[in-house]
Design a protein around this motif. Structure first.
Motif, PDB file in Angstrom:
ATOM      1  N   ALA A  18       4.240   1.687  -1.689  1.00 40.74           N
ATOM      2  CA  ALA A  18       4.584   2.373  -0.437  1.00 40.74           C
ATOM      3  C   ALA A  18       5.891   1.864   0.159  1.00 40.74           C
ATOM      4  O   ALA A  18       6.311   2.329   1.215  1.00 40.74           O
ATOM      5  CB  ALA A  18       3.456   2.194   0.577  1.00 40.74           C
ATOM      6  N   GLY A  19       6.536   0.906  -0.515  1.00 42.20           N
ATOM      7  CA  GLY A  19       7.793   0.372  -0.018  1.00 42.20           C
ATOM      8  C   GLY A  19       7.653  -0.509   1.199  1.00 42.20           C
ATOM      9  O   GLY A  19       8.605  -0.666   1.974  1.00 42.20           O
ATOM     10  N   GLN A  20       6.495  -1.129   1.382  1.00 40.22           N
ATOM     11  CA  GLN A  20       6.229  -1.933   2.573  1.00 40.22           C
ATOM     12  C   GLN A  20       6.436  -3.424   2.345  1.00 40.22           C
ATOM     13  O   GLN A  20       6.343  -4.210   3.278  1.00 40.22           O
ATOM     14  CB  GLN A  20       4.796  -1.667   3.051  1.00 40.22           C
ATOM     15  CG  GLN A  20       4.581  -0.226   3.474  1.00 40.22           C
ATOM     16  CD  GLN A  20       3.109   0.147   3.542  1.00 40.22           C
ATOM     17  OE1 GLN A  20       2.268  -0.592   3.063  1.00 40.22           O
ATOM     18  NE2 GLN A  20       2.811   1.292   4.119  1.00 40.22           N
ATOM     19  N   LEU A  21       6.705  -3.819   1.089  1.00 44.21           N
ATOM     20  CA  LEU A  21       6.975  -5.220   0.784  1.00 44.21           C
ATOM     21  C   LEU A  21       8.361  -5.332   0.158  1.00 44.21           C
ATOM     22  O   LEU A  21       8.597  -4.771  -0.914  1.00 44.21           O
ATOM     23  CB  LEU A  21       5.929  -5.780  -0.188  1.00 44.21           C
ATOM     24  CG  LEU A  21       4.620  -6.313   0.381  1.00 44.21           C
ATOM     25  CD1 LEU A  21       3.747  -6.842  -0.741  1.00 44.21           C
ATOM     26  CD2 LEU A  21       4.860  -7.394   1.410  1.00 44.21           C
ATOM     27  N   PRO A  22       9.291  -6.062   0.768  1.00 45.60           N
ATOM     28  CA  PRO A  22      10.600  -6.270   0.155  1.00 45.60           C
ATOM     29  C   PRO A  22      10.459  -7.006  -1.180  1.00 45.60           C
ATOM     30  O   PRO A  22       9.507  -7.762  -1.397  1.00 45.60           O
ATOM     31  CB  PRO A  22      11.352  -7.129   1.186  1.00 45.60           C
ATOM     32  CG  PRO A  22      10.600  -6.939   2.467  1.00 45.60           C
ATOM     33  CD  PRO A  22       9.179  -6.685   2.090  1.00 45.60           C
TER      34      PRO A  22
ATOM     35  N   LEU B 222       1.257   0.876  10.240  1.00 44.46           N
ATOM     36  CA  LEU B 222       0.643   2.043   9.616  1.00 44.46           C
ATOM     37  C   LEU B 222       0.144   1.733   8.200  1.00 44.46           C
ATOM     38  O   LEU B 222      -0.644   2.481   7.639  1.00 44.46           O
ATOM     39  CB  LEU B 222       1.643   3.205   9.568  1.00 44.46           C
ATOM     40  CG  LEU B 222       2.171   3.703  10.926  1.00 44.46           C
ATOM     41  CD1 LEU B 222       3.016   4.949  10.718  1.00 44.46           C
ATOM     42  CD2 LEU B 222       1.027   3.993  11.891  1.00 44.46           C
ATOM     43  N   SER B 223       0.619   0.620   7.642  1.00 41.10           N
ATOM     44  CA  SER B 223       0.213   0.273   6.281  1.00 41.10           C
ATOM     45  C   SER B 223      -1.228  -0.220   6.207  1.00 41.10           C
ATOM     46  O   SER B 223      -1.743  -0.444   5.108  1.00 41.10           O
ATOM     47  CB  SER B 223       1.139  -0.804   5.715  1.00 41.10           C
ATOM     48  OG  SER B 223       1.026  -2.000   6.467  1.00 41.10           O
ATOM     49  N   PHE B 224      -1.876  -0.412   7.371  1.00 37.72           N
ATOM     50  CA  PHE B 224      -3.293  -0.783   7.339  1.00 37.72           C
ATOM     51  C   PHE B 224      -4.132   0.291   6.648  1.00 37.72           C
ATOM     52  O   PHE B 224      -5.152  -0.011   6.030  1.00 37.72           O
ATOM     53  CB  PHE B 224      -3.831  -0.993   8.765  1.00 37.72           C
ATOM     54  CG  PHE B 224      -3.439  -2.306   9.357  1.00 37.72           C
ATOM     55  CD1 PHE B 224      -3.922  -3.486   8.836  1.00 37.72           C
ATOM     56  CD2 PHE B 224      -2.582  -2.377  10.436  1.00 37.72           C
ATOM     57  CE1 PHE B 224      -3.565  -4.710   9.380  1.00 37.72           C
ATOM     58  CE2 PHE B 224      -2.218  -3.580  10.991  1.00 37.72           C
ATOM     59  CZ  PHE B 224      -2.702  -4.745  10.461  1.00 37.72           C
TER      60      PHE B 224
ATOM     61  N   LYS C 131      -2.927  10.289   1.987  1.00 38.84           N
ATOM     62  CA  LYS C 131      -2.106   9.922   3.140  1.00 38.84           C
ATOM     63  C   LYS C 131      -0.655  10.290   2.858  1.00 38.84           C
ATOM     64  O   LYS C 131      -0.094   9.879   1.842  1.00 38.84           O
ATOM     65  CB  LYS C 131      -2.223   8.422   3.427  1.00 38.84           C
ATOM     66  CG  LYS C 131      -1.342   7.940   4.578  1.00 38.84           C
ATOM     67  CD  LYS C 131      -1.399   6.436   4.704  1.00 38.84           C
ATOM     68  CE  LYS C 131      -0.469   5.925   5.782  1.00 38.84           C
ATOM     69  NZ  LYS C 131      -0.398   4.448   5.824  1.00 38.84           N
ATOM     70  N   GLU C 132      -0.071  11.070   3.767  1.00 36.62           N
ATOM     71  CA  GLU C 132       1.337  11.423   3.674  1.00 36.62           C
ATOM     72  C   GLU C 132       1.990  11.071   4.998  1.00 36.62           C
ATOM     73  O   GLU C 132       1.825  11.786   5.997  1.00 36.62           O
ATOM     74  CB  GLU C 132       1.515  12.912   3.373  1.00 36.62           C
ATOM     75  CG  GLU C 132       1.031  13.320   1.990  1.00 36.62           C
ATOM     76  CD  GLU C 132       1.298  14.783   1.704  1.00 36.62           C
ATOM     77  OE1 GLU C 132       1.923  15.448   2.569  1.00 36.62           O
ATOM     78  OE2 GLU C 132       0.886  15.263   0.635  1.00 36.62           O
ATOM     79  N   GLY C 133       2.700   9.940   5.013  1.00 34.09           N
ATOM     80  CA  GLY C 133       3.266   9.466   6.268  1.00 34.09           C
ATOM     81  C   GLY C 133       2.164   9.076   7.232  1.00 34.09           C
ATOM     82  O   GLY C 133       1.353   8.195   6.955  1.00 34.09           O
TER      83      GLY C 133
ATOM     84  N   GLY D 268     -12.098  16.107   8.166  1.00 37.42           N
ATOM     85  CA  GLY D 268     -11.252  16.864   7.261  1.00 37.42           C
ATOM     86  C   GLY D 268      -9.811  16.415   7.293  1.00 37.42           C
ATOM     87  O   GLY D 268      -9.094  16.478   6.291  1.00 37.42           O
ATOM     88  N   ALA D 269      -9.345  15.945   8.445  1.00 38.33           N
ATOM     89  CA  ALA D 269      -7.954  15.515   8.604  1.00 38.33           C
ATOM     90  C   ALA D 269      -7.879  14.459   9.691  1.00 38.33           C
ATOM     91  O   ALA D 269      -8.855  14.202  10.408  1.00 38.33           O
ATOM     92  CB  ALA D 269      -7.056  16.703   8.945  1.00 38.33           C
ATOM     93  N   GLY D 270      -6.714  13.856   9.809  1.00 38.41           N
ATOM     94  CA  GLY D 270      -6.513  12.832  10.827  1.00 38.41           C
ATOM     95  C   GLY D 270      -5.051  12.463  10.935  1.00 38.41           C
ATOM     96  O   GLY D 270      -4.204  12.928  10.158  1.00 38.41           O
ATOM     97  N   GLU D 271      -4.766  11.624  11.898  1.00 38.84           N
ATOM     98  CA  GLU D 271      -3.392  11.184  12.124  1.00 38.84           C
ATOM     99  C   GLU D 271      -3.420   9.760  12.656  1.00 38.84           C
ATOM    100  O   GLU D 271      -4.262   9.413  13.481  1.00 38.84           O
ATOM    101  CB  GLU D 271      -2.694  12.097  13.126  1.00 38.84           C
ATOM    102  CG  GLU D 271      -1.236  11.736  13.365  1.00 38.84           C
ATOM    103  CD  GLU D 271      -0.559  12.706  14.324  1.00 38.84           C
ATOM    104  OE1 GLU D 271       0.623  12.496  14.630  1.00 38.84           O
ATOM    105  OE2 GLU D 271      -1.243  13.660  14.774  1.00 38.84           O
TER     106      GLU D 271
END
Length: 373
Positions: free
Chosen positions: A42-46, A143-145, A165-167, A191-194
């Motif tokens: 996800a690009g969350q760790l350098p 958000l990475s949780f 999960k998309e964004g 069914g969905a969430g944010e």
């Protein structure tokens, strides 16, 4: 140390280092896949943080790879020497098994001391630093949780599973609300969430939509005959403070991740507060650390007769034998750990049993091989 001893010592040392390295790589890859791969993808760790975390895993996996590596290395070297009749030539020259095995015993004692240092000092420090750095890296992107296709257990009294999960958008969300005893008292699917993060409040906000939930009895949630019913809700908002999430993670610090000094201080504190059950758990952790270091010596002594007798014709069987023995050892330690809630059985002393058993078997087999000409 004469020429023959130096030859055996360096042969066993290089073989053991190679085996320890192999097992360490396998264990490191397993930890990377379990803990970091989702964040990396996800690009969350350098990249620098990722490589540093992999380095911190080395002392952690060394606690497990050292016993396996010593056992495998000794088996491989003595199996090769036995199949090439080198052991037979040494015995024909009047050398005893004690004389032949002397460099291996010296190496095993050194490896046992190294394992003790790893278990009580280097591994706990590295593991604590690993968890802290990983948590800080993830905390910079709250958000990475929410990791898709993973059971998320960081939220208080709640377990989440997100299929996609998309964004910030979530789809097909499953959730389980737990009571204080970690029993499911409500189960549902959205069914969905944010998901979003409120920087001012330092809170993670989760909104579930098109929710179908099944409530259970508060007194006996495990009795499915007492289901209160199913309800449909258009929108369910949930809020979690990030600080609370990380305080929960810190509270789950294991005794196995403490240094000897920290364990001693914690034991004194628990004794002053009357925590008898926790003292027993701590003592089990200390004994397990010490016994796993002694297991390095036990496995080495056990590998000497096995490498000579079992592997005389088939060297490729060494790795399988080593894995079976290690699995048997850790299976016994797991059985003993189940007794942590029965202090009257003294599981802290029984934890020495697996290492002592393998050590006695190794000495018995060694004596039998030494008496056979």
């Amino acid at each position: 140390m004469n020429l023959l001893h130096r030859h055996i010592f360096w042969s066993v040392l290089t073989s053991c280092l190679a085996a320890v390295g192999l097992f360490s790589v396998v264990l490191i890859l397993g930890n990377v896949l379990k803990d970091m791969m989702s964040f990396v993808l996800a690009g969350q760790l350098p990249a620098t943080t990722f490589l540093y975390l992999m380095g911190l895993l080395i002392p952690y996996v060394a606690a497990y790879s050292l016993p396996m590596g010593m056992l495998t290395g000794v088996l491989l070297v003595l199996g090769r020497m036995s199949s090439q009749r080198e052991i037979t030539a040494m015995r024909a020259a009047g050398m005893s098994m004690g004389f032949i095995a002397r460099p291996i015993v010296i190496l095993a004692v050194l490896a046992t001391a190294a394992s003790m240092a790893v278990n009580f000092e280097f591994m706990p420090r590295a593991r604590t630093a690993y968890k802290q750095i990983l948590a800080q890296a993830v905390q910079t992107n709250p958000l990475s949780f929410i990791v898709p296709k993973t059971f998320v257990r960081d939220f208080p009294n709640l377990v989440l599973y997100v299929d996609e999960k998309e964004g910030a958008q979530l789809r097909d969300v499953w959730f389980w609300r737990l009571d204080k005893e970690s029993r499911v008292r409500e189960f549902g699917r959205a069914g969905a969430g944010e998901v979003s993060f409120d920087e001012e409040a330092g809170a993670l906000q989760l909104v579930l939509r098109d929710v179908v939930a099944e409530a259970r009895s508060d007194k006996d949630p495990e009795d499915y005959s007492k289901i209160l019913g199913t309800t449909t809700i258009g929108e369910v908002p949930l809020t979690f403070r990030v600080d609370d999430i990380f305080s929960r993670r810190k509270a789950r610090t294991k005794y196995a991740w403490m240094t000897y000094a920290q364990l001693s201080a914690e034991r004194t504190r628990l004794q002053s507060t009357g925590g008898v059950g926790e003292v027993m758990k701590l003592d089990i952790a200390v004994t397990e650390k010490a016994s796993s270091a002694v297991a390095v010596l036990a496995f080495s002594l056990l590998a000497i007769p096995l490498g000579i007798k079992v592997s005389r014709k088939e060297t490729s069987a060494n790795l399988g034998i080593a894995l079976l023995l290690v699995m048997g050892y850790y299976f016994l330690t797991v059985i003993v750990s189940w007794l942590e809630n029965s202090p009257e059985l003294r599981p802290d002393l029984l934890m020495w049993g697996p290492a002592a058993l393998f050590l006695l078997i190794g000495l018995w087999l060694f004596r039998r091989v030494d008496t056979v000409r």
